[in-house]
Design an enzyme around this catalytic site. Sequence first.
Site, PDB file in Angstrom:
ATOM      1  N   GLN A  10      83.528  44.738  17.230  1.00  0.00           N
ATOM      2  CA  GLN A  10      82.766  43.628  17.817  1.00  0.00           C
ATOM      3  C   GLN A  10      82.988  43.476  19.317  1.00  0.00           C
ATOM      4  OE1 GLN A  10      80.414  42.408  16.266  1.00  0.00           O
ATOM      5  NE2 GLN A  10      80.910  42.943  14.176  1.00  0.00           N
ATOM      6  N   HIS A  41      88.608  41.778   9.461  1.00  0.00           N
ATOM      7  CA  HIS A  41      87.565  42.268   8.563  1.00  0.00           C
ATOM      8  C   HIS A  41      88.256  43.057   7.453  1.00  0.00           C
ATOM      9  CE1 HIS A  41      84.405  45.160   7.325  1.00  0.00           C
ATOM     10  NE2 HIS A  41      83.536  44.286   7.760  1.00  0.00           N
ATOM     11  N   ASP A  57      90.805  47.122  16.508  1.00  0.00           N
ATOM     12  CA  ASP A  57      89.483  47.198  15.883  1.00  0.00           C
ATOM     13  C   ASP A  57      88.491  46.656  16.905  1.00  0.00           C
ATOM     14  OD1 ASP A  57      88.031  45.840  12.803  1.00  0.00           O
ATOM     15  OD2 ASP A  57      87.100  46.611  14.631  1.00  0.00           O
ATOM     16  N   LYS A  72      76.666  49.257  15.826  1.00  0.00           N
ATOM     17  CA  LYS A  72      76.832  47.908  16.384  1.00  0.00           C
ATOM     18  C   LYS A  72      76.658  47.886  17.889  1.00  0.00           C
ATOM     19  CE  LYS A  72      80.143  46.714  12.791  1.00  0.00           C
ATOM     20  NZ  LYS A  72      79.341  45.853  11.938  1.00  0.00           N
ATOM     21  N   CYS A 105      82.630  39.943   5.009  1.00  0.00           N
ATOM     22  CA  CYS A 105      83.718  40.913   4.735  1.00  0.00           C
ATOM     23  C   CYS A 105      85.034  40.437   5.362  1.00  0.00           C
ATOM     24  CB  CYS A 105      83.360  42.293   5.258  1.00  0.00           C
ATOM     25  SG  CYS A 105      81.879  42.980   4.553  1.00  0.00           S
TER      26      CYS A 105
END
Length: 410
Positions: A207, A124, A204, A230, A368
């Site tokens: 997700q 991202h 990261d 999220k 993104c």
Amino acid sequence: MNYPIDEIRSQFPVLALHDHDAKPFAFLDSTATTQKPEFVIDAMDNFYRKHYSSIKRGVYSMTAQTTDAYESARKKVAKFINAQSENEIVFTRGTTASINLCAWSYGRKFLKDGDEIVISALEHHANIVSWQLIAEERRAKLKVIPVADDGDLILEKIPELIVKGKTKIVAFAQISNTIGTENPVKEIVKIVRGIDPEIKILVDAAQSAPHKKIDVQDLDCDFLAFSGHKMYGPTGIGVLYGKYEILESMPPLQGGGEMIDQVTFEKTTFALPPDRFEAGTPPIAEVIGLGAAVDWINRTGIEAISDYEQEILHYAESKLKEIPGLHILGNPKHRGSLLSFTLDAAHPHDAATLLDEDGIAVRSGHHCAQPVMQRFGVPATIRASFGAYTEKWEIDRLVEGLLRVNRIFG
Ligand SMILES: Cc1ncc(COP(=O)(O)O)c(CN[C@@H](CS)C(=O)O)c1O
């Protein structure tokens, strides 16, 4: 599986509000942000209505209670990702802010001219541009782990990219927000550590935190970033996890109240982590909301959510593959609860616009992650993504909508 989907879905007011519309609202954009359960909404509402005060700035009982609630949320988050201590949990505005905090605080102190940063081709923009900016300032070099046509990273290339003593940071997503690829974090960490144990590794988890159990000690990452919005929590709150001894070596990024020990006009000494990185009055209600979101996920069961979402994913894959002219991006060994695809008949934005007419919410665009679109030779994709509340009829509505797009544009 006996996942109580109807009972779970009924807890989400936005979904419940539209479930009986003539064209029931199919919300298939949980990768962008998830809907919020009553339990989270009520926790924040209750705080504003009955307990609102600031934190750590007074001795009266209400502010003490609020401080306890704030720090209790930090403890919940630490336990949620199995951090060694709640002092390894820094509250930020979200994943983007967390990665930038790491890049600018750790990077500005420890990166020097000629050093190297390695990221992946699936990232991202938050995990690309932040590193480009610090690399430019520190005159460091950015390298990229390539991705194969199936959407999995080419792990064999990692040793070629890492230079002992030069590579200082490796940063990559646990789950890609475009292809959905689930990267083998432990395997990548082992490869990197085997070359140079001094390299700092950031994961990261934007997700992955909402969708699968995370154990930062087992992963052995040095940093991990994710967003509250999220994972069924509010916007405006996120987390940077960092191994304590590394956080302790990092300078503050912002100056102000709370992050100090002693201030004189001649010199200021700083608080220990995490306060060192939380200057000013924090997003108190959002932290309380994040704590409630962690409680909700724990009560619902992260493994049960994960298993259910995989069932929905496989149902969606099987149904979408039957649609003429539809091409799913990648076919990774393991995929998070999202699918990106293109239609021969229509541009993703046109398709998403027609789907919206049918009450179907999907994301269209580059998500993104423009380098991913370039790598896979598409200007954009349609992305359908799923949460703890997604139902199979929503997938069926999506299939109907896409067949309509084919009829209109085909
Ligand atoms: C892997 C990954 N890494 C970082 C971010 C940024 O999260 P923020 O909460 O916006 O700071 C995101 C957010 N991806 C959203 C918005 S573009 C999506 O629709 O895919 C992400 O998916």
